[in-house]
Scaffold this active site. Structure first.
Site, PDB file in Angstrom:
ATOM      1  CB  CYS A   2      52.170  23.399  38.527  1.00 15.83           C
ATOM      2  SG  CYS A   2      50.922  22.141  38.691  1.00 15.83           S
ATOM      3  CD1 TRP A  75      46.193  24.084  42.936  1.00 16.28           C
ATOM      4  CD2 TRP A  75      45.432  23.195  41.032  1.00 16.28           C
ATOM      5  NE1 TRP A  75      44.830  24.261  42.897  1.00 16.28           N
ATOM      6  CE2 TRP A  75      44.331  23.728  41.738  1.00 16.28           C
ATOM      7  CE3 TRP A  75      45.190  22.586  39.798  1.00 16.28           C
ATOM      8  CZ2 TRP A  75      43.031  23.675  41.263  1.00 16.28           C
ATOM      9  CZ3 TRP A  75      43.890  22.525  39.323  1.00 16.28           C
ATOM     10  CH2 TRP A  75      42.829  23.074  40.059  1.00 16.28           C
ATOM     11  CG  ASN A  99      54.163  24.204  35.705  1.00 13.00           C
ATOM     12  OD1 ASN A  99      54.368  23.447  36.636  1.00 13.00           O
ATOM     13  ND2 ASN A  99      54.423  25.500  35.752  1.00 13.00           N
ATOM     14  CD  GLU A 482      35.347  40.437  41.886  1.00 10.96           C
ATOM     15  OE1 GLU A 482      35.055  39.492  41.127  1.00 10.96           O
ATOM     16  OE2 GLU A 482      36.445  40.510  42.476  1.00 10.96           O
ATOM     17  CE  LYS A 486      37.601  38.448  44.656  1.00 13.31           C
ATOM     18  NZ  LYS A 486      38.258  38.539  43.448  1.00 13.31           N
ATOM     19  CG  HIS A 505      12.238  36.341  38.368  1.00 10.37           C
ATOM     20  ND1 HIS A 505      10.970  36.257  37.866  1.00 10.37           N
ATOM     21  CD2 HIS A 505      12.618  37.632  38.243  1.00 10.37           C
ATOM     22  CE1 HIS A 505      10.600  37.449  37.407  1.00 10.37           C
ATOM     23  NE2 HIS A 505      11.590  38.302  37.635  1.00 10.37           N
ATOM     24  CE  LYS A 602      46.720  36.643  41.321  1.00 10.64           C
ATOM     25  NZ  LYS A 602      45.490  37.317  41.783  1.00 10.64           N
TER      26      LYS A 602
HETATM   27  C1  AGP Z   1      39.783  35.969  41.216  1.00  5.14           C
HETATM   28  O1  AGP Z   1      39.712  36.298  42.549  1.00  5.14           O
HETATM   29  C2  AGP Z   1      39.942  34.564  40.929  1.00  5.14           C
HETATM   30  N1  AGP Z   1      40.982  33.945  41.653  1.00  5.14           N
HETATM   31  C3  AGP Z   1      39.742  34.095  39.521  1.00  5.14           C
HETATM   32  O2  AGP Z   1      38.369  34.159  39.293  1.00  5.14           O
HETATM   33  C4  AGP Z   1      40.471  34.847  38.390  1.00  5.14           C
HETATM   34  O3  AGP Z   1      39.956  36.136  38.249  1.00  5.14           O
HETATM   35  C5  AGP Z   1      40.320  34.049  37.083  1.00  5.14           C
HETATM   36  O4  AGP Z   1      40.919  32.798  37.248  1.00  5.14           O
HETATM   37  C6  AGP Z   1      40.920  34.764  35.895  1.00  5.14           C
HETATM   38  O5  AGP Z   1      42.284  34.952  36.056  1.00  5.14           O
HETATM   39  P1  AGP Z   1      43.100  35.892  35.103  1.00  5.14           P
HETATM   40  O6  AGP Z   1      42.585  37.277  35.309  1.00  5.14           O
HETATM   41  O7  AGP Z   1      44.516  35.732  35.542  1.00  5.14           O
HETATM   42  O8  AGP Z   1      42.864  35.437  33.713  1.00  5.14           O
END
Ligand code: AGP
Length: 607
Positions: A2, A75, A99, A482, A486, A505, A602
């Protein structure tokens, strides 16, 4: 997650609120709203489900004329995604955006049985609680402070009342709030980037603080309403950094600008001629560095994977040290013990992730020193750690983290190089890595530009699949994890990352013509073993893509992207760049909202 904005000044509040809310769009949200007070002190409310553009349409139909207002991107946590659940909420004369989470909202709601609640939110309960305290003769800040003392949970709040049109009152606990101090205007936001273009001077509110914000003044108090000294700090960054700069999406911009942002991460921290690296700001004495025996790296999602990759380099560089990498949401609740001479690296792009912040606090309670590896300047984690460094990747707007990963790994590597030196670590390796770091920005640029078109074509071919496995060994293993994260985040394809050695495994059972497998293969002593896994998958009809830095070795796969680079140790970062591009183009092919993928935020400020 939020976002909060607020405005009091000479401008039309709705314009500032909508512009600022757009700056917070990247945090992820599902509905939005504003409430303003017109010059006759009449409140006006507009809310909409969906994008800010939907809210703009509502506002266009009934424009708001006032010069004071609050706004929010929501959110959903408590209550579905509906207009009625969207903020601002109001009960009586209390108009509120919030928030965070009010954990004891059910108990509080039971106490407020005379209130006819319109929404399912915890926020409306908070509004009702404040309203109950806001009786005749009581000031808004008194009512707010009193109510907040009853609350268990987290909050960043902005409140106004038509009875006190001269100010907005804000408060925070575990959810960021920044107050921009302008010329005859005050702008409030949960993220400093929303203030850019209005002012560069900002007061970062601390947990447990409340502020009364008028046009020309900001007074900060604790919840006992004792006046506190607050200082405005200068916000870093500029508007250009938070704009797309000609790219179709922030995600592509942030992938492509990594060479430049990495220069900022490296600036003044490596000396290729001397073959040394140094990370300032750690606040560790030479003695503490020398006696360090244990490093724990804490993060979530991409930050965790960055820590995992960095841990491989740390182990290679520092002979007498143990490194563990932990997921913040797990670690915070474990009965963990850290030995003497430990240090914790707290890794976070946003610096606001609730689980990571909770770990930081748990670790501090145990008396272990905490160092931040943080991107957002002035963020809560950056302010609470004992020392640490900013990775200087610049604002990362797209929800999927890309350039921050690269910067985090490099920052932790420089930390490791510094520790290694004081531990009499492998000088030749420190020097080789320093040389590679110096070359890395140019190699990233070259990699991205050389392979961009090929990757776009590959994405077209594989975008129709629904499942993928990513496999890698050694330093390519965190890269595989990663890469899968992504892809799933932005393309919504089901993707899992595994250590190649784990294939037999279990995951190999999944291999058939409906899956594709991405192999991250490094040209190192494990090359043959990695190729073994590739053969096993191909023998079972799997469609395979190989990303590799092996230029002259025979590899059989459906598609191969070969890096041509002198970089060896840090090649995993370049393989990751290819994967970032791949995820981006698959998402574009599938017509997804690349920068704000569904359900994601984010900055994950709730647990
Ligand atoms: C990354 O693409 C993600 N959106 C998410 O995994 C992110 O890396 C995670 O929430 C950690 O965020 P931060 O680095 O702001 O702590």
């Amino acid at each position: 997650m939020c976002g909060i904005v607020g405005y009091i000044g000479k401008k039309t509040a709705q314009d500032v609120l909508l512009t600022s809310l757009k700056r917070l769009e990247y945090r992820g949200y599902d509905s939005a709203g504003i409430a303003t007070l017109d010059d006759d002190n009449q409140p006006q409310l507009a809310r909409a489900v969906g994008k800010i553009s939907e809210l703009e349409q509502v506002v266009q139909q009934a424009p708001h004329a006032g010069h004071l207002g609050i706004g929010h991107t929501r959110w959903a946590t408590h209550g579905g995604v509906t207009t009625v659940n969207a903020h601002p909420h109001h009960v009586g004369d209390i108009w509120l955006v919030h928030n965070g989470i009010i954990e004891n909202y059910k108990d509080l709601k039971a106490e407020l049985s005379d209130v006819d609640f319109a929404s399912d939110t915890d926020t409306e309960v908070l509004a009702a609680l404040i309203n109950r305290e806001y009786t005749a003769g009581v000031k808004l800040q008194d009512a707010l402070a009193k109510a907040l003392k009853r609350v268990r949970g987290t909050y960043g709040v902005a409140v106004f009342s038509p009875r006190e049109p001269e100010h907005i009152v804000v408060a925070r606990l575990g959810s960021p709030l920044v107050i921009g101090v302008g010329q005859g205007e005050t702008i409030i936001a949960s993220d400093a980037s929303a203030l850019l273009g209005y002012t560069r001077e900002a007061i970062y509110l601390n947990d447990g603080e409340l502020a009364v914000c008028s046009r020309d003044n900001v007074d900060v108090f604790n919840l006992n309403l004792q006046h506190l000294n607050a200082h405005a700090e200068t916000i870093q960054g500029d508007l250009a950094q938070i704009q797309k700069g000609g790219y179709d999406h922030f995600l592509l911009k942030e992938i492509m600008e990594q060479a430049n942002t990495l220069q900022n991460t490296l600036s003044g921290r490596i000396d290729p001629q001397a073959g040394t690296m140094r990370l300032g700001g750690t606040n560790l004495s030479p003695q503490e560095l020398k006696t360090l025996r244990h490093i724990v790296i804490v993060g979530c999602g991409t930050a965790y994977y960055a820590g995992l990759l960095a841990s491989y380099y740390m182990e290679q560089l520092i002979p007498d040290i143990t490194v563990e990498v932990v997921i913040a949401s797990e670690y915070r609740y474990r009965s963990f013990h850290l030995p003497a001479h430990s240090v914790a690296l707290i890794v976070s792009q946003s610096g606001e992730t609730a689980d990571t912040l909770a770990c930081l606090r748990e670790i501090k309670k145990r008396g272990t020193k905490t160092l931040g590896i943080v991107n957002v300047v002035g963020s809560t984690i950056a302010r609470e750690v004992d020392g640490g460094t900013y990775v200087h990747a610049g604002p990362e707007i797209s929800v999927a983290s890309t350039k921050a990963f690269t910067a985090q790994v490099v920052a932790m590597l420089m930390f490791a190089g510094m520790v290694a030196e004081s531990h009499g670590g492998n000088k030749a390796l420190i020097s080789e890595l320093t040389q590679e770091l110096a070359m890395l920005p140019a190699e990233i640029d070259n990699t991205l530009k050389t392979h961009q078109q090929t990757i776009e074509q590959l994405a077209k071919k594989y975008a129709k699949f629904d499942d993928a496995l990513y496999l890698g060994r050694d330093t390519a293993y965190p890269v595989a994890l990663e890469g899968a994260l992504k892809l799933k985040e932005v393309s919504y394809l089901h993707a899992e990352g595994y250590a190649s050695g784990e294939l037999k495994h279990g995951p190999i059972a999944l291999v058939d013509e409906t899956f594709f497998e991405v192999f991250d293969i490094l040209d190192n002593w494990l090359f043959e073993k990695s190729i073994g896994g590739l053969h096993e998958v191909r023998a079972r009809g799997g469609k395979t893509i190989v990303f590799t830095n092996a230029t002259d070795k025979d590899i059989e796969a459906d598609d191969i992207v070969r890096l041509n680079t002198p970089i060896k140790h840090l090649a995993p970062l370049l393989l990751n760049n290819l994967q970032q591009l791949f995820a981006y183009y698959v998402a574009v092919q599938r017509g997804n909202d690349v920068d704000q993928p569904r359900n994601l935020a984010k900055s994950v400020t709730v647990e």
